[in-house]
Design an enzyme around this catalytic site. Structure first.
Site, PDB file in Angstrom:
ATOM      1  N   SER A 106       0.843  -1.199   0.000  1.00 50.82           N
ATOM      2  CA  SER A 106       0.000   0.000   0.000  1.00 50.82           C
ATOM      3  C   SER A 106       0.882   1.254   0.000  1.00 50.82           C
ATOM      4  O   SER A 106       1.436   1.658   1.031  1.00 50.82           O
ATOM      5  CB  SER A 106      -0.911  -0.001   1.230  1.00 50.82           C
ATOM      6  OG  SER A 106      -1.699   1.171   1.213  1.00 50.82           O
ATOM      7  N   HIS A 111       0.220  -1.192  -4.568  1.00 55.66           N
ATOM      8  CA  HIS A 111      -1.204  -0.840  -4.425  1.00 55.66           C
ATOM      9  C   HIS A 111      -1.333   0.677  -4.270  1.00 55.66           C
ATOM     10  O   HIS A 111      -0.754   1.276  -3.355  1.00 55.66           O
ATOM     11  CB  HIS A 111      -1.758  -1.545  -3.184  1.00 55.66           C
ATOM     12  CG  HIS A 111      -3.214  -1.342  -2.932  1.00 55.66           C
ATOM     13  ND1 HIS A 111      -4.200  -2.171  -3.434  1.00 55.66           N
ATOM     14  CD2 HIS A 111      -3.869  -0.402  -2.210  1.00 55.66           C
ATOM     15  CE1 HIS A 111      -5.384  -1.756  -3.028  1.00 55.66           C
ATOM     16  NE2 HIS A 111      -5.221  -0.683  -2.279  1.00 55.66           N
ATOM     17  N   ASP A 161      -3.943   3.697  -3.654  1.00 59.85           N
ATOM     18  CA  ASP A 161      -5.288   4.114  -3.270  1.00 59.85           C
ATOM     19  C   ASP A 161      -5.579   5.465  -3.897  1.00 59.85           C
ATOM     20  O   ASP A 161      -4.920   6.458  -3.571  1.00 59.85           O
ATOM     21  CB  ASP A 161      -5.382   4.208  -1.742  1.00 59.85           C
ATOM     22  CG  ASP A 161      -5.435   2.828  -1.102  1.00 59.85           C
ATOM     23  OD1 ASP A 161      -6.313   2.038  -1.493  1.00 59.85           O
ATOM     24  OD2 ASP A 161      -4.598   2.543  -0.233  1.00 59.85           O
ATOM     25  N   MET A 206      -8.225   8.347  -4.179  1.00 61.65           N
ATOM     26  CA  MET A 206      -9.414   8.856  -3.470  1.00 61.65           C
ATOM     27  C   MET A 206      -9.817  10.208  -4.044  1.00 61.65           C
ATOM     28  O   MET A 206      -8.950  10.979  -4.467  1.00 61.65           O
ATOM     29  CB  MET A 206      -9.083   9.015  -1.981  1.00 61.65           C
ATOM     30  CG  MET A 206      -8.519   7.757  -1.356  1.00 61.65           C
ATOM     31  SD  MET A 206      -8.305   7.919   0.425  1.00 61.65           S
ATOM     32  CE  MET A 206      -7.422   6.413   0.805  1.00 61.65           C
ATOM     33  N   HIS A 245      -6.425   0.996  -7.045  1.00 62.67           N
ATOM     34  CA  HIS A 245      -7.699   0.861  -6.335  1.00 62.67           C
ATOM     35  C   HIS A 245      -8.421   2.207  -6.415  1.00 62.67           C
ATOM     36  O   HIS A 245      -8.054   3.158  -5.721  1.00 62.67           O
ATOM     37  CB  HIS A 245      -7.395   0.461  -4.879  1.00 62.67           C
ATOM     38  CG  HIS A 245      -8.590   0.337  -4.007  1.00 62.67           C
ATOM     39  ND1 HIS A 245      -8.501   0.236  -2.633  1.00 62.67           N
ATOM     40  CD2 HIS A 245      -9.922   0.299  -4.293  1.00 62.67           C
ATOM     41  CE1 HIS A 245      -9.718   0.133  -2.118  1.00 62.67           C
ATOM     42  NE2 HIS A 245     -10.598   0.179  -3.100  1.00 62.67           N
ATOM     43  N   MET A 296     -11.060   4.535  -5.572  1.00 59.60           N
ATOM     44  CA  MET A 296     -12.134   4.847  -4.615  1.00 59.60           C
ATOM     45  C   MET A 296     -12.699   6.204  -4.995  1.00 59.60           C
ATOM     46  O   MET A 296     -12.526   7.195  -4.281  1.00 59.60           O
ATOM     47  CB  MET A 296     -11.559   4.862  -3.202  1.00 59.60           C
ATOM     48  CG  MET A 296     -11.231   3.484  -2.700  1.00 59.60           C
ATOM     49  SD  MET A 296     -10.328   3.555  -1.146  1.00 59.60           S
ATOM     50  CE  MET A 296      -8.710   3.751  -1.774  1.00 59.60           C
ATOM     51  N   MET A 342     -13.094  -5.262   1.024  1.00 56.19           N
ATOM     52  CA  MET A 342     -12.579  -4.253   1.973  1.00 56.19           C
ATOM     53  C   MET A 342     -12.804  -4.790   3.380  1.00 56.19           C
ATOM     54  O   MET A 342     -13.931  -5.102   3.762  1.00 56.19           O
ATOM     55  CB  MET A 342     -13.313  -2.922   1.808  1.00 56.19           C
ATOM     56  CG  MET A 342     -12.979  -2.122   0.553  1.00 56.19           C
ATOM     57  SD  MET A 342     -11.212  -1.802   0.283  1.00 56.19           S
ATOM     58  CE  MET A 342     -10.732  -0.998   1.811  1.00 56.19           C
ATOM     59  N   PHE A 350      -8.711   5.406   4.925  1.00 52.00           N
ATOM     60  CA  PHE A 350      -7.641   5.704   5.884  1.00 52.00           C
ATOM     61  C   PHE A 350      -6.829   4.450   6.191  1.00 52.00           C
ATOM     62  O   PHE A 350      -7.397   3.363   6.318  1.00 52.00           O
ATOM     63  CB  PHE A 350      -8.232   6.242   7.196  1.00 52.00           C
ATOM     64  CG  PHE A 350      -9.071   7.470   6.988  1.00 52.00           C
ATOM     65  CD1 PHE A 350      -8.496   8.733   6.953  1.00 52.00           C
ATOM     66  CD2 PHE A 350     -10.444   7.348   6.781  1.00 52.00           C
ATOM     67  CE1 PHE A 350      -9.279   9.861   6.731  1.00 52.00           C
ATOM     68  CE2 PHE A 350     -11.241   8.472   6.560  1.00 52.00           C
ATOM     69  CZ  PHE A 350     -10.650   9.736   6.529  1.00 52.00           C
ATOM     70  N   GLY A 408      -4.281   2.390   8.890  1.00 53.66           N
ATOM     71  CA  GLY A 408      -4.185   2.258  10.346  1.00 53.66           C
ATOM     72  C   GLY A 408      -5.495   1.969  11.065  1.00 53.66           C
ATOM     73  O   GLY A 408      -5.607   2.205  12.264  1.00 53.66           O
ATOM     74  N   ASP A 444      -8.067  -5.835   1.789  1.00 50.80           N
ATOM     75  CA  ASP A 444      -7.474  -4.512   1.991  1.00 50.80           C
ATOM     76  C   ASP A 444      -7.957  -3.931   3.313  1.00 50.80           C
ATOM     77  O   ASP A 444      -9.151  -3.676   3.485  1.00 50.80           O
ATOM     78  CB  ASP A 444      -7.900  -3.609   0.817  1.00 50.80           C
ATOM     79  CG  ASP A 444      -7.184  -2.265   0.818  1.00 50.80           C
ATOM     80  OD1 ASP A 444      -6.331  -2.023   1.690  1.00 50.80           O
ATOM     81  OD2 ASP A 444      -7.489  -1.441  -0.076  1.00 50.80           O
ATOM     82  N   GLY A 445      -7.016  -3.735   4.231  1.00 49.79           N
ATOM     83  CA  GLY A 445      -7.341  -3.118   5.512  1.00 49.79           C
ATOM     84  C   GLY A 445      -6.922  -3.964   6.690  1.00 49.79           C
ATOM     85  O   GLY A 445      -7.406  -5.077   6.858  1.00 49.79           O
TER      86      GLY A 445
HETATM   87  C1  DX5 Z   1      -7.835   1.757   2.855  1.00 49.99           C
HETATM   88  C2  DX5 Z   1      -6.359   1.589   2.604  1.00 49.99           C
HETATM   89  C3  DX5 Z   1      -5.799   0.972   3.808  1.00 49.99           C
HETATM   90  C4  DX5 Z   1      -4.322   0.865   3.972  1.00 49.99           C
HETATM   91  C5  DX5 Z   1      -3.926  -0.503   4.337  1.00 49.99           C
HETATM   92  O1  DX5 Z   1      -8.401   2.683   2.079  1.00 49.99           O
HETATM   93  O2  DX5 Z   1      -6.142   0.848   1.422  1.00 49.99           O
HETATM   94  O3  DX5 Z   1      -6.425  -0.234   3.926  1.00 49.99           O
HETATM   95  O4  DX5 Z   1      -3.559   1.304   2.927  1.00 49.99           O
HETATM   96  O5  DX5 Z   1      -3.027  -0.505   5.325  1.00 49.99           O
HETATM   97  P1  DX5 Z   1      -3.288  -0.678   6.906  1.00 49.99           P
HETATM   98  O6  DX5 Z   1      -4.736  -0.920   7.131  1.00 49.99           O
HETATM   99  O7  DX5 Z   1      -2.438  -1.835   7.253  1.00 49.99           O
HETATM  100  O8  DX5 Z   1      -2.804   0.600   7.482  1.00 49.99           O
HETATM  101 ZN    ZN Z   2      -6.779   0.130  -1.161  1.00 48.02          ZN
END
Ligand code: DX5
Ligand code: ZN
Length: 223
Positions: free
Chosen positions: A9, A34, A36, A38, A67, A69, A138, A144, A146, A177-178
């Site tokens: 990520s 990966h 994200d 947004m 990804h 979103m 998901m 976000f 963390g 993811d998450g």
């Molecule tokens: C969600 C993100 C998170 C993150 C994954 O939108 O895709 O899930 O990067 O990393 P964690 O949850 O381990 O911080």
């Molecule tokens: Zn993602």
């Protein structure tokens, strides 16, 4: 079971030391980066954008996992340099024309994924099973890093795997993811996950090198 893969990520990477993070990801054999994307509307936050992704191609040959979103992803696809072998996922909740967008992703030569939020039922996948290469489950609400794993996630992964298998789609993969921590990853693998998005919980972990964390994560999903 399909061979497991790790997708790093990139919103969790160290942007000041990005080159050394990329080198560590390559040394660790990470299969995907990966990203994200947004739009501040489909999800409240903002993160990475097309300029960053497209420019970064010059510095890495690791395949991308984009990804999206964003609302109406059909209007945004062309901003991204998508290559054969990349993964591109769009959310079932984000467009009235999901079948058309998935088809376009495949025409470009990428693998098409349908993402579902924790509150989105599995039956949303029913009429697009022929159009997807993977389902992105998901395991937190997107937006976000963390966050903590949503309780019913493991059960949902299991149900998606059963649903795909029972309908003759054994080759369709499941990405998660998450909060993919070492411990959660092991459980997610047992539940049927194939591609693991690793952020602050399982790869960019405080006090551990990317290489060390990757080894730990790899062993959690390959045991
Ligand atoms: C969600 C993100 C998170 C993150 C994954 O939108 O895709 O899930 O990067 O990393 P964690 O949850 O381990 O911080
Ligand atoms: Zn993602």
């Amino acid at each position: 079971m399909l061979k497991p893969a790790i997708s790093a990520s990139m919103m969790c990477a160290n942007f000041i030391e990005l080159k050394s993070d990329l080198d560590a990801l390559k040394d660790a054999g990470i299969e995907y980066l990966h990203f994200d994307i947004m739009d501040g509307s489909f999800v409240p936050n903002y993160t990475l954008g097309p300029c960053f992704l497209n420019d970064l191609r010059e510095y890495t040959d690791i395949a991308y996992d984009i990804h999206l979103m964003v609302e109406r992803p059909e209007n945004k696809l062309d901003y991204f340099s998508i290559r054969e072998g990349d993964l591109v996922s769009i959310h079932c909740e984000s467009t009235a024309h999901i079948q058309r967008v998935l088809t376009r992703i495949k025409q470009i030569g990428a693998k098409a994924g349908a993402a579902i939020n924790p509150g989105t039922p599995i039956y949303m996948l029913e009429d697009i099973l022929d159009d997807i290469d993977f389902v992105l489950v998901m395991t937190v609400n997107p937006g976000f890093a963390g966050q903590k794993l949503i309780n019913h996630s493991l059960d949902k992964i299991r149900k998606v795997r059963c649903y795909l298998d029972e309908n003759g789609y054994k080759d369709v993969k499941i990405e998660v993811d998450g909060n993919v921590s070492f411990e959660n990853a092991r459980k997610m693998r047992a539940a049927g996950a194939d591609i693991f998005v690793a952020g602050t919980s399982g790869l960019f972990v405080k006090g551990q090198s990317i290489y060390q964390a990757a080894l730990k994560l790899r062993s959690a999903i390959t045991e």
